[in-house]
Design an enzyme around this catalytic site. Sequence first.
Site, mmCIF file in Angstrom:
data_model
loop_
_atom_site.group_PDB
_atom_site.id
_atom_site.type_symbol
_atom_site.label_atom_id
_atom_site.label_comp_id
_atom_site.label_asym_id
_atom_site.label_seq_id
_atom_site.Cartn_x
_atom_site.Cartn_y
_atom_site.Cartn_z
ATOM 1 N N GLU A 180 14.920 36.594 55.815
ATOM 2 C CA GLU A 180 15.838 37.650 56.212
ATOM 3 C C GLU A 180 15.359 38.163 57.575
ATOM 4 O OE1 GLU A 180 16.224 40.994 53.554
ATOM 5 O OE2 GLU A 180 17.690 41.947 54.879
ATOM 6 N N ARG A 193 3.718 33.957 45.102
ATOM 7 C CA ARG A 193 3.556 34.460 46.470
ATOM 8 C C ARG A 193 2.105 34.320 46.895
ATOM 9 N NH1 ARG A 193 7.359 38.211 47.815
ATOM 10 N NH2 ARG A 193 6.170 39.097 49.515
ATOM 11 N N LYS A 249 6.959 42.773 54.371
ATOM 12 C CA LYS A 249 7.545 43.147 55.652
ATOM 13 C C LYS A 249 7.747 44.655 55.748
ATOM 14 C CE LYS A 249 10.693 39.934 55.588
ATOM 15 N NZ LYS A 249 11.961 39.234 55.776
HETATM 16 P P1 ATP Z 1 8.801 40.601 52.195
HETATM 17 O O1 ATP Z 1 8.637 41.095 50.805
HETATM 18 O O2 ATP Z 1 7.548 40.426 52.967
HETATM 19 O O3 ATP Z 1 9.862 41.324 52.967
HETATM 20 P P2 ATP Z 1 10.702 38.675 51.582
HETATM 21 O O4 ATP Z 1 10.567 37.770 50.424
HETATM 22 O O5 ATP Z 1 11.685 39.771 51.487
HETATM 23 O O6 ATP Z 1 9.287 39.132 52.007
HETATM 24 P P3 ATP Z 1 12.178 36.876 53.136
HETATM 25 O O7 ATP Z 1 12.435 36.866 54.588
HETATM 26 O O8 ATP Z 1 13.308 37.125 52.219
HETATM 27 O O9 ATP Z 1 11.039 37.895 52.894
HETATM 28 O O10 ATP Z 1 11.417 35.555 52.688
HETATM 29 C C1 ATP Z 1 11.800 34.256 53.058
HETATM 30 C C2 ATP Z 1 11.145 33.271 52.126
HETATM 31 O O11 ATP Z 1 9.728 33.408 52.177
HETATM 32 C C3 ATP Z 1 11.544 33.522 50.688
HETATM 33 O O12 ATP Z 1 11.826 32.275 50.086
HETATM 34 C C4 ATP Z 1 10.345 34.161 50.074
HETATM 35 O O13 ATP Z 1 10.278 33.870 48.718
HETATM 36 C C5 ATP Z 1 9.196 33.561 50.887
HETATM 37 N N1 ATP Z 1 8.042 34.465 50.921
HETATM 38 C C6 ATP Z 1 8.032 35.750 51.298
HETATM 39 N N2 ATP Z 1 6.800 36.296 51.146
HETATM 40 C C7 ATP Z 1 6.003 35.312 50.659
HETATM 41 C C8 ATP Z 1 4.620 35.247 50.281
HETATM 42 N N3 ATP Z 1 3.811 36.291 50.370
HETATM 43 N N4 ATP Z 1 4.156 34.064 49.814
HETATM 44 C C9 ATP Z 1 4.962 32.994 49.719
HETATM 45 N N5 ATP Z 1 6.267 33.003 50.061
HETATM 46 C C10 ATP Z 1 6.794 34.134 50.520
HETATM 47 MG MG MG Z 2 13.738 39.175 50.951
#
Ligand code: ATP
Ligand code: MG
Length: 569
Positions: free
Chosen positions: A43, A269, A279
């Site tokens: 995102e 994760r 984020k």
């Molecule tokens: P955050 O919680 O940091 O905002 P998010 O999952 O909302 O992370 P996205 O931009 O939606 O962030 O994530 C893109 C991809 O990266 C998704 O498939 C998510 O599952 C993966 N991802 C995000 N954080 C991690 C992590 N700590 N370890 C492994 N994969 C991750």
């Molecule tokens: Mg997300």
Amino acid sequence: MLNSIVTQPAAPVPASDFVRDLVRQDMQRGTYGGRVQTRFPPEPNGFLHIGHAKAITLDFSIAAEFGGTCNLRFDDTNPDTEEIHFVEGITEDVEWLGFRPAGVFHASDYFGQLYEWAEHLVMRGLAYVDDQDGDAISAQRGGFGKPGIESPFRDRGPEENLDLFRRMRAGEFADGSRVLRARIDMNHENMQLRDPIMYRIRRGHHFRTGDEWCIYPTYDWAHGQSDAFEGVTHSFCTLEFDSHRPLYDWFLEHLPLPSDQPRQTEFARLELTHTVMSKRLLAALVADGVVDGWDDPRLPTLRGLRRRGYPASAIREFCSFIGVSRTNSRHEIELLESFVRTELNRTALRRMAVLHPLRLVLTNWPVDADRRPVVEWFELGNNPENADDGVRVVPFAGELFIEEEDFAEVPPPKFFRLAPGREVRLRGAYLVRCTDVLKDESGRVLEVRATYDPETKGGSAPDGRKVKSTMHWVSAAHAVDARVALYDRLYTAAVPGEATGDPADDLNPASRELLTGCKVEGALAETPPGAVVQFERLGYFAHDPRDPLLFHRTVGLRDEWAAIQKRHR
Ligand code: ATP
Ligand code: MG
């Protein structure tokens, strides 16, 4: 849900894991006609962190290993928080990490198709317009063991729903006044299936579609359908989406898919000790000025790590090494650092720099006919690990800088470096013996005096006498002034917020120390922006990409990971 700290390394690069087993099985059975297509779906509401690197490495490696492709797809369904400069930054970070997407897409590319598919569900009685606001809807959701309450608008006929939905899209209703919901089961044990929201009314200016839309799809409605439009076969995401999988499947099962139905698989994760990986928390650190922006070298963001000097290859190798599983765990940050150190030991050129300079005067150093100190040039190897890196010449003269802590007027036990009467080696140059010191009125040592032994050129004595210490130095007349930033953990606690629930309580107030007046050898001023060198005896340091006289300490030389493993043995 979290979190054991993993102290033992996983098996070296997993030849096999549950994700690869699954894909291999699909290949053998001919599911998807032997095709593998993945995507990385960030995102664009912030920059990527090393947790994303784990997902990226998985998405792209699986595609590569099985002869498939991987797309980059921006999940841009929330106009309030998403920005074009995050799209650009993320694209750049994925490439920096070493991956080339087969295609770059946006969920917003599919807004039109998504809308048509929503009408498809509405016409089949599988979605309805609810005139209640968000608060009323969540109050009716129920909970575990507590059934939900059906909306009074749930049994509207398809014609009425279609009319209302079209008017929602046309902008006839106020923000938040109505939603489109899937009509599934308000008593389902999985909360995600209790008539989830598909569209909200929101007049936000979208960075790509502008003001074309005033209704926006939710994550759940956009994600699986975008996978299907693109032809994704294997959709990997993190474990918190585990409970969303039945909904992912439900939508796809009720739609006229253009190709095979993609499948979602969840993995744990990445979490690291002494840092945060969300984020939202990272954005808050930036907004509150705790750090100097998203590329602050203390952050676990890819741009922060890059500025800190972490090689992309070390991050990729770390991600492959830890592998994927379905158990949440937190890895020690020292493990990541050991991958960085191993890579830099191979590749970083060696240089000399003095962080806390102390003047060393050689009282018997010769002068030339004009009574100017003679300058000698020593050839020093650039990297003992790689002869191909060649040599450089380094000037040496009668006034030098040495590290303050390499001298003690009254040496404590086990201190083998320079002290009055004692002889040490100046690396690659000469043996020198301290004669006396010059102090100011307060007793502070201003200058250390010594004599050099002209017979020891190159650093060894013809009579074979030994010295206990070899020290780095720079010629005072040739040194360049630089600033050096030293870094410590961003959070003192291994699991930030574990004790109080608020990670901010564990912020390390001394996570950065900026040293000014450091003295570095001239060759360093010519180090390309972003390059990482080893300051001998001190660690690895990255040249700032913008400031030619600023260096960031990437990691120290000591392998703390090895020490941790020994403790656990
Ligand atoms: P955050 O919680 O940091 O905002 P998010 O999952 O909302 O992370 P996205 O931009 O939606 O962030 O994530 C893109 C991809 O990266 C998704 O498939 C998510 O599952 C993966 N991802 C995000 N954080 C991690 C992590 N700590 N370890 C492994 N994969 C991750
Ligand atoms: Mg997300």
